[in-house]
Scaffold this motif. Structure first.
Motif, PDB file in Angstrom:
ATOM      1  N   GLY A  30       0.421   1.772 -23.858  1.00 18.25           N
ATOM      2  CA  GLY A  30      -0.224   1.419 -25.118  1.00 18.25           C
ATOM      3  C   GLY A  30      -0.849   2.641 -25.758  1.00 18.25           C
ATOM      4  N   PRO A  31      -1.651   2.464 -26.816  1.00 18.59           N
ATOM      5  CA  PRO A  31      -2.324   3.599 -27.453  1.00 18.59           C
ATOM      6  C   PRO A  31      -3.175   4.368 -26.448  1.00 18.59           C
ATOM      7  CG  PRO A  31      -2.535   1.618 -28.796  1.00 18.59           C
ATOM      8  CD  PRO A  31      -1.961   1.173 -27.483  1.00 18.59           C
ATOM      9  N   SER A  53      -5.144  -1.590 -24.635  1.00 26.72           N
ATOM     10  CA  SER A  53      -4.291  -2.591 -25.274  1.00 26.72           C
ATOM     11  C   SER A  53      -4.350  -2.460 -26.795  1.00 26.72           C
ATOM     12  CB  SER A  53      -4.735  -3.991 -24.859  1.00 26.72           C
ATOM     13  OG  SER A  53      -6.019  -4.274 -25.405  1.00 26.72           O
ATOM     14  N   GLU A  54      -3.382  -3.094 -27.464  1.00 24.30           N
ATOM     15  CA  GLU A  54      -3.350  -3.072 -28.923  1.00 24.30           C
ATOM     16  C   GLU A  54      -4.586  -3.748 -29.517  1.00 24.30           C
ATOM     17  OE1 GLU A  54      -1.462  -1.617 -31.041  1.00 24.30           O
ATOM     18  OE2 GLU A  54       0.116  -0.846 -29.743  1.00 24.30           O
ATOM     19  N   TYR A  57      -7.440  -1.498 -29.153  1.00 25.70           N
ATOM     20  CA  TYR A  57      -7.274  -0.343 -30.035  1.00 25.70           C
ATOM     21  C   TYR A  57      -7.808  -0.647 -31.434  1.00 25.70           C
ATOM     22  CZ  TYR A  57      -4.962   3.340 -32.738  1.00 25.70           C
ATOM     23  OH  TYR A  57      -4.709   4.392 -33.568  1.00 25.70           O
TER      24      TYR A  57
END
Length: 469
Positions: A30-31, A53-54, A57
């Protein structure tokens, strides 16, 4: 300071943002969750990154979403560290990190980083640091008023940034080349000595004498057995052995030293915990110089295998990390500290050194190192974690052929590393003189740009500001 330079508040050149004051749950992908440990030497270190996680983020970038050209910095612990966000990195700020977003046409984004790292502004940071009982910090509310000196002509800023940036770009290219070469060597080790691909190809009838397969030349056929047999580590090629590392090497702990014996110049170079960055990476620029007493068994030489036995980061990235010592600035003899183990090989076992290095890079050993870790503040790896590590030992012929394949790759890695250190030394010599205006540049000779011509990066920054307005 030359004419045409002026001193302005930092806030006139850049917007300043604070990062989140908490840490999200980590994920495997993920990011990127950018931590202070990822800032080193004026750049973002893209190895051993944490992820989130998105959904997290989105929450962690409510204050600011870093974008290419932004300058991120630490305002608590490791004060003075800063780096520019590279293109393509989708990340959020970690705790104790701030961000400078250059104002278009006020400052070149790359020059801003070099000005931040320059000695004059670093001294300003030291003078205005707030010293606390547990941690020192830069006061973010006051940071916009910190004075910083820059050329008034943005072309001169860009010319200076171009000179220094060209050196940094070459250093970064060397790093990527080394990353690729090291990945090739690790992939070969995994294929031959972990997955046993040549043996499985034989067992499945996909490889016969005189034939070649992708990655498996015909002349390798005789080096590998034709079947797997059971062992204490699971199936291994027939005729290979399982033995502890202690059957090949001894483990010595280094020098316990006092800070008073450290010097800037002279003495002996000393390998210390700061030289380890995880994943086999060796940071030669972190070598210290020592002038105190030591014993002969606390000496290591280029080509020797060392392992970090301590980790103060709590993420266990450093703990158990191995490194093969390079020649550093022509020096091939080093001391090593008590935070480091040195593996000693006899004349009969020295040919195993490279094989053992790649074995210690494997996730299997990483798991063992983490399992042995003790302590709540400082993680420690005992000798037994190394000496008792069970290893699969191939035949001498297979080992030697592997060494012949990866040896030239490692030699190129060392050469690129030495070139990068030379370039970094040149950059570090030029930076204070250029940033102070002691060395003047002719922008017209270096750049073909107009004063405020929009580069793609500046255009991106301006678009972001228009959106924010």
């Amino acid at each position: 300071m030359g004419s045409g330079w002026h001193t302005v508040p930092l806030g006139d050149l850049a917007e300043i943002f604070d990062g989140p004051h908490a840490t999200p749950p980590k994920t495997d992908e993920g990011p990127v969750f950018l931590g202070i440990s990822n800032l080193r030497g004026g750049r973002v270190i893209l190895s051993d990154l944490d992820h989130l996680s998105e959904s997290d983020y989105l929450r962690w970038t409510k204050r600011v979403e870093p974008r290419a050209g932004d300058v991120v910095f630490s305002y608590e612990t490791r004060l003075g560290e800063a780096a520019a966000i590279p293109a393509g990195l989708r990340c959020c700020l970690g705790r104790r990190m701030g961000l400078l977003r250059p104002r278009p046409c006020a400052v070149d984004h790359r020059f801003l980083l070099y000005a931040y790292l320059g000695p004059e502004f670093q001294e300003t940071l030291r003078e205005r640091t707030i010293h606390g009982s547990t941690v020192d910090r830069i006061p973010l509310k006051a940071l916009p008023d910190f004075p910083i000196t820059v050329p008034q002509d943005i072309r001169e800023q860009r010319a200076i940034a171009h000179i220094l940036g060209t050196l940094d770009d070459k250093i970064e290219l060397n790093r990527r080349m080394n990353e690729t070469l090291e990945a090739m060597a690790r992939a070969l080790f995994k294929s031959w000595f972990v997955d046993f691909d040549p043996v499985r190809a034989k067992m499945e009838g996909r490889w016969r004498p005189g034939e070649s397969l992708p990655g498996l030349p015909a002349h390798l056929y005789e080096l590998f057995p034709e079947r797997l047999v059971d062992s204490e580590l699971g199936e291994i090629p027939e005729g290979w052995e399982v033995a502890p590392l202690s059957s090949l090497a001894t483990v010595a702990k280094g020098l316990s030293y006092k800070g008073a014996s450290l010097v800037e110049e002279g003495g002996l170079p000393m390998v210390n915990l700061g030289c380890f960055a995880g994943g086999g990476s060796f940071q030669a620029e972190s070598i210290k110089r020592y002038v105190g007493e030591y014993k002969s068994h606390q000496i290591v030489r280029s080509g020797d295998l060392v392992v970090a036995n301590t980790d103060m980061t709590q993420n266990r990235i450093i703990l158990g990390s191995p490194a093969l010592l390079p020649v550093v600035d022509g020096e091939d003899t080093f001391l090593f500290t008590h935070h480091v183990f040195a593996l000693g090989f006899s004349a009969d076992s020295s040919a195993w050194r490279t094989y053992v290095y790649f074995a210690l890079l494997r996730p299997e050993f990483r798991g063992i190192a983490e399992g042995y870790s003790t302590g709540t503040t400082v993680l420690a790896l005992p000798r037994d974690a190394l000496l008792d590590y069970p290893m699969i030992l191939p035949t001498i012929n297979a080992r030697d052929y592997f060494q012949n394949q990866v040896g030239p790759l490692l030699a190129v890695v060392d050469a690129y590393g030495q070139e990068s250190r030379t370039l970094a030394a040149l950059r570090d010599t030029l930076l204070p003189k250029l940033i102070a205006g002691e060395l003047r540049v002719d922008p017209d000779r270096i750049l073909s740009q107009a004063v405020c011509e929009e580069t793609p990066q500046v255009a991106q920054q301006e678009a972001g500001h228009r959106h924010e307005r």
